[in-house]
Design a protein around this motif. Structure first.
Motif, PDB file in Angstrom:
ATOM      1  N   PHE A 124      46.043  63.234 -12.559  1.00  0.00           N
ATOM      2  CA  PHE A 124      47.024  63.607 -13.571  1.00  0.00           C
ATOM      3  C   PHE A 124      48.212  64.377 -13.009  1.00  0.00           C
ATOM      4  O   PHE A 124      49.041  64.868 -13.768  1.00  0.00           O
ATOM      5  CB  PHE A 124      46.361  64.437 -14.672  1.00  0.00           C
ATOM      6  N   LEU A 125      48.317  64.480 -11.693  1.00  0.00           N
ATOM      7  CA  LEU A 125      49.362  65.289 -11.068  1.00  0.00           C
ATOM      8  C   LEU A 125      50.762  64.835 -11.473  1.00  0.00           C
ATOM      9  O   LEU A 125      51.583  65.630 -11.932  1.00  0.00           O
ATOM     10  CB  LEU A 125      49.204  65.250  -9.544  1.00  0.00           C
ATOM     11  N   LYS A 126      51.039  63.563 -11.329  1.00  0.00           N
ATOM     12  CA  LYS A 126      52.382  63.048 -11.621  1.00  0.00           C
ATOM     13  C   LYS A 126      52.728  63.212 -13.105  1.00  0.00           C
ATOM     14  O   LYS A 126      53.836  63.637 -13.455  1.00  0.00           O
ATOM     15  CB  LYS A 126      52.482  61.582 -11.217  1.00  0.00           C
ATOM     16  N   GLY A 127      51.784  62.893 -13.982  1.00  0.00           N
ATOM     17  CA  GLY A 127      52.044  63.017 -15.412  1.00  0.00           C
ATOM     18  C   GLY A 127      52.292  64.453 -15.840  1.00  0.00           C
ATOM     19  O   GLY A 127      53.175  64.710 -16.652  1.00  0.00           O
ATOM     20  N   VAL A 128      51.546  65.387 -15.288  1.00  0.00           N
ATOM     21  CA  VAL A 128      51.723  66.787 -15.651  1.00  0.00           C
ATOM     22  C   VAL A 128      53.050  67.312 -15.119  1.00  0.00           C
ATOM     23  O   VAL A 128      53.763  68.034 -15.811  1.00  0.00           O
ATOM     24  CB  VAL A 128      50.535  67.634 -15.132  1.00  0.00           C
ATOM     25  N   LEU A 129      53.422  66.914 -13.896  1.00  0.00           N
ATOM     26  CA  LEU A 129      54.693  67.377 -13.344  1.00  0.00           C
ATOM     27  C   LEU A 129      55.884  66.855 -14.128  1.00  0.00           C
ATOM     28  O   LEU A 129      56.865  67.574 -14.336  1.00  0.00           O
ATOM     29  CB  LEU A 129      54.800  66.968 -11.868  1.00  0.00           C
ATOM     30  N   THR A 130      55.820  65.622 -14.590  1.00  0.00           N
ATOM     31  CA  THR A 130      56.925  65.103 -15.409  1.00  0.00           C
ATOM     32  C   THR A 130      56.955  65.752 -16.790  1.00  0.00           C
ATOM     33  O   THR A 130      58.017  65.960 -17.360  1.00  0.00           O
ATOM     34  CB  THR A 130      56.847  63.565 -15.557  1.00  0.00           C
ATOM     35  N   GLU A 131      55.799  66.098 -17.306  1.00  0.00           N
ATOM     36  CA  GLU A 131      55.731  66.750 -18.619  1.00  0.00           C
ATOM     37  C   GLU A 131      56.253  68.180 -18.557  1.00  0.00           C
ATOM     38  O   GLU A 131      56.939  68.633 -19.469  1.00  0.00           O
ATOM     39  CB  GLU A 131      54.275  66.747 -19.099  1.00  0.00           C
ATOM     40  N   ILE A 132      55.914  68.879 -17.471  1.00  0.00           N
ATOM     41  CA  ILE A 132      56.370  70.265 -17.325  1.00  0.00           C
ATOM     42  C   ILE A 132      57.869  70.301 -17.048  1.00  0.00           C
ATOM     43  O   ILE A 132      58.593  71.138 -17.545  1.00  0.00           O
ATOM     44  CB  ILE A 132      55.582  70.976 -16.213  1.00  0.00           C
ATOM     45  N   GLY A 133      58.320  69.352 -16.230  1.00  0.00           N
ATOM     46  CA  GLY A 133      59.744  69.241 -15.956  1.00  0.00           C
ATOM     47  C   GLY A 133      60.089  70.001 -14.766  1.00  0.00           C
ATOM     48  O   GLY A 133      60.927  70.618 -14.390  1.00  0.00           O
TER      49      GLY A 133
END
Length: 133
Positions: A124-133
């Motif tokens: 989930f690293l990529k998804g969380v980083l894009t969500e956090i911004g």
């Protein structure tokens, strides 16, 4: 998605602290290093979970780095405990076998949990980083 991952880190932190306490309860004060390391790394995981819940991207890196580090450490410690246990089985010292078996089970469980947290973090690293911004 980051709240779920932050809860995972919080659970991982409580798990590590609990394993340190269980080690001391079953093995006595000679397992105080397990208590100190479980408490220290458990607190780090709780911090990572809290700040990830606050949408701080550095907390994700802290959680991933901790899970990766602990996966390696616990793999090494579990294999060392297993090798010691196999040597003790030849000596047939029941008390030492019992203590080393408990230590091996706790360390192996911690290894599996660290590997699980690392795998979920990587997934989930990529998804969380894009969500956090």
């Amino acid at each position: 998605m980051h709240p779920h991952l932050s809860y995972l880190y919080a659970f991982f932190g409580l798990f590590l602290i609990g394993c340190g306490i269980i080690s001391v309860l079953f093995l006595g004060w000679k397992a105080k290093t397990a208590l100190v390391s479980g408490g220290t790394f458990g607190l780090l995981a709780l911090i990572a979970g809290h700040f990830l819940n606050q949408a701080q991207s550095w907390a994700l890196y802290l959680g991933v780095a901790e899970a990766a580090l602990l996966t390696g450490i616990f793999a090494w410690r579990a294999s060392a405990a297993f090798l010691t246990l196999t040597k003790l089985l030849q000596n047939k010292d029941a008390v030492a076998i019992r203590q080393k078996s408990i230590a091996f089970i706790i360390i192996a469980t911690m290894f599996l949990m660290a590997l699980f947290v690392l795998a979920l973090s990587a997934m989930f690293l990529k998804g969380v980083l894009t969500e956090i911004g």
